[in-house]
Design a protein around this motif. Structure first.
Motif, PDB file in Angstrom:
ATOM      1  N   HIS A 142      12.647  24.653 -31.420  1.00 38.32           N
ATOM      2  CA  HIS A 142      12.166  23.434 -30.764  1.00 38.32           C
ATOM      3  C   HIS A 142      13.017  22.227 -31.170  1.00 38.32           C
ATOM      4  O   HIS A 142      13.415  21.421 -30.323  1.00 38.32           O
ATOM      5  CB  HIS A 142      10.702  23.213 -31.142  1.00 38.32           C
ATOM      6  N   ALA A 143      13.304  22.100 -32.470  1.00 43.47           N
ATOM      7  CA  ALA A 143      14.099  20.966 -32.949  1.00 43.47           C
ATOM      8  C   ALA A 143      15.511  21.005 -32.386  1.00 43.47           C
ATOM      9  O   ALA A 143      16.062  19.971 -31.986  1.00 43.47           O
ATOM     10  CB  ALA A 143      14.132  20.970 -34.475  1.00 43.47           C
ATOM     11  N   VAL A 144      16.115  22.184 -32.321  1.00 40.55           N
ATOM     12  CA  VAL A 144      17.495  22.309 -31.800  1.00 40.55           C
ATOM     13  C   VAL A 144      17.529  21.954 -30.315  1.00 40.55           C
ATOM     14  O   VAL A 144      18.423  21.211 -29.847  1.00 40.55           O
ATOM     15  CB  VAL A 144      18.035  23.731 -32.057  1.00 40.55           C
ATOM     16  N   ILE A 145      16.564  22.450 -29.540  1.00 38.23           N
ATOM     17  CA  ILE A 145      16.530  22.148 -28.103  1.00 38.23           C
ATOM     18  C   ILE A 145      16.300  20.659 -27.871  1.00 38.23           C
ATOM     19  O   ILE A 145      16.943  20.036 -27.009  1.00 38.23           O
ATOM     20  CB  ILE A 145      15.455  22.996 -27.400  1.00 38.23           C
ATOM     21  N   LEU A 146      15.400  20.061 -28.640  1.00 35.44           N
ATOM     22  CA  LEU A 146      15.133  18.627 -28.499  1.00 35.44           C
ATOM     23  C   LEU A 146      16.375  17.807 -28.840  1.00 35.44           C
ATOM     24  O   LEU A 146      16.710  16.846 -28.130  1.00 35.44           O
ATOM     25  CB  LEU A 146      13.967  18.237 -29.403  1.00 35.44           C
ATOM     26  N   ALA A 147      17.096  18.179 -29.899  1.00 32.01           N
ATOM     27  CA  ALA A 147      18.325  17.469 -30.261  1.00 32.01           C
ATOM     28  C   ALA A 147      19.380  17.621 -29.171  1.00 32.01           C
ATOM     29  O   ALA A 147      20.090  16.661 -28.834  1.00 32.01           O
ATOM     30  CB  ALA A 147      18.856  17.981 -31.598  1.00 32.01           C
TER      31      ALA A 147
ATOM     32  N   ILE B 177      18.834  18.060 -25.966  1.00 38.10           N
ATOM     33  CA  ILE B 177      18.430  17.223 -24.827  1.00 38.10           C
ATOM     34  C   ILE B 177      18.763  15.762 -25.103  1.00 38.10           C
ATOM     35  O   ILE B 177      19.286  15.047 -24.237  1.00 38.10           O
ATOM     36  CB  ILE B 177      16.933  17.415 -24.520  1.00 38.10           C
ATOM     37  N   VAL B 178      18.470  15.289 -26.327  1.00 40.86           N
ATOM     38  CA  VAL B 178      18.716  13.887 -26.653  1.00 40.86           C
ATOM     39  C   VAL B 178      20.207  13.560 -26.615  1.00 40.86           C
ATOM     40  O   VAL B 178      20.618  12.523 -26.095  1.00 40.86           O
ATOM     41  CB  VAL B 178      18.113  13.562 -28.041  1.00 40.86           C
ATOM     42  N   TYR B 179      21.037  14.456 -27.139  1.00 37.20           N
ATOM     43  CA  TYR B 179      22.476  14.152 -27.230  1.00 37.20           C
ATOM     44  C   TYR B 179      23.267  14.529 -25.984  1.00 37.20           C
ATOM     45  O   TYR B 179      24.261  13.882 -25.666  1.00 37.20           O
ATOM     46  CB  TYR B 179      23.076  14.855 -28.451  1.00 37.20           C
ATOM     47  N   LEU B 180      22.843  15.565 -25.267  1.00 37.60           N
ATOM     48  CA  LEU B 180      23.643  16.039 -24.131  1.00 37.60           C
ATOM     49  C   LEU B 180      23.083  15.626 -22.775  1.00 37.60           C
ATOM     50  O   LEU B 180      23.841  15.500 -21.812  1.00 37.60           O
ATOM     51  CB  LEU B 180      23.769  17.567 -24.185  1.00 37.60           C
TER      52      LEU B 180
ATOM     53  N   VAL C 192      17.531  12.584 -18.623  1.00 36.25           N
ATOM     54  CA  VAL C 192      16.149  12.371 -19.069  1.00 36.25           C
ATOM     55  C   VAL C 192      15.720  10.928 -18.794  1.00 36.25           C
ATOM     56  O   VAL C 192      14.550  10.663 -18.485  1.00 36.25           O
ATOM     57  CB  VAL C 192      16.015  12.709 -20.579  1.00 36.25           C
ATOM     58  N   ALA C 193      16.666   9.990 -18.861  1.00 39.35           N
ATOM     59  CA  ALA C 193      16.329   8.587 -18.599  1.00 39.35           C
ATOM     60  C   ALA C 193      15.886   8.371 -17.156  1.00 39.35           C
ATOM     61  O   ALA C 193      15.207   7.388 -16.864  1.00 39.35           O
ATOM     62  CB  ALA C 193      17.527   7.701 -18.917  1.00 39.35           C
ATOM     63  N   GLN C 194      16.251   9.268 -16.258  1.00 40.14           N
ATOM     64  CA  GLN C 194      15.870   9.139 -14.849  1.00 40.14           C
ATOM     65  C   GLN C 194      14.438   9.605 -14.580  1.00 40.14           C
ATOM     66  O   GLN C 194      13.900   9.361 -13.502  1.00 40.14           O
ATOM     67  CB  GLN C 194      16.840   9.944 -13.962  1.00 40.14           C
TER      68      GLN C 194
END
Length: 194
Positions: A55-60, A62-65, A70-72
């Motif tokens: 979960h932490a790796v996927i969330l990171a 998403i945030v970085y790549l 996601v902002a849309q």
């Protein structure tokens, strides 16, 4: 939430503490683990620590790549996802059990809920702890009992001793020292009146 599974809260809190120290070194804001994401993880069938790590790796990632994508996403859609997650987190049986257990627990739960809705979670936790402390002190005060216990005399006078006691009508009259509460000077020989 993981009923029947082994869980070590000390390890989890220690890990969160280390993560908060590392986060602040890089300019981040220390925080706790998010219960919403944990709830989704558990409800999805997570059973091991690998689920939290994934979960932490996927969330990171998403945030970085995918931050631009996601902002849309409209905030209303994200709010709907959070509301759905919240509804799935609530266990009606647990709430009913708390309300039946004790009136004090119900007061703490309702106060915490209302302050969470009106203000924020941090304030709600502080108010909830405050209410719980006040109600616990009230329960202790109600259960306290005062018991009068007679004290044994600390000084034992010999039976054949006389005391020189001052009174308003006469001074220095000889009287037996049978009571430890009698004041004056005592000796083993009788005292003559002065």
């Amino acid at each position: 939430m993981a009923v029947g599974a082994r869980h070590n809260p000390d390890r989890e809190l220690f890990g969160q503490g280390l993560a908060n120290i590392a986060t602040s070194l890089f300019g981040g804001v220390p925080a706790t683990g998010a219960i919403a994401r944990t709830a989704v993880n558990v409800r999805s069938g997570a059973r091991t620590r690998l689920a939290a790590l994934t979960h932490a790796v996927i969330l990171a990632a998403i945030v970085y790549l995918a931050a631009g994508f996601v902002a849309q996403i409209p905030l209303a859609a994200l709010a709907g996802v959070l509301l759905a997650t919240t509804v799935r987190m609530v266990e009606t049986a647990s709430i009913l059990a708390i309300t039946r257990a004790a009136r004090a627990d119900t007061v703490v739960m309702v106060a915490t809920f209302l302050v969470t809705v009106v203000f924020d979670l941090v304030t709600a936790v502080a108010v909830g702890v405050g209410f719980a402390a006040i109600l616990a002190l009230r329960a202790v005060a109600r259960s306290a009992r005062i018991e009068q216990v007679p004290l044994e005399p600390t000084t034992t006078w010999p039976r054949n001793t006389t005391c020189s006691v001052s009174t308003s009508s006469r001074t220095g009259s000889a009287a037996p020292c049978s009571s430890p509460l009698r004041t004056g000077s005592c000796s083993n020989s009788p005292t003559s009146p002065t």
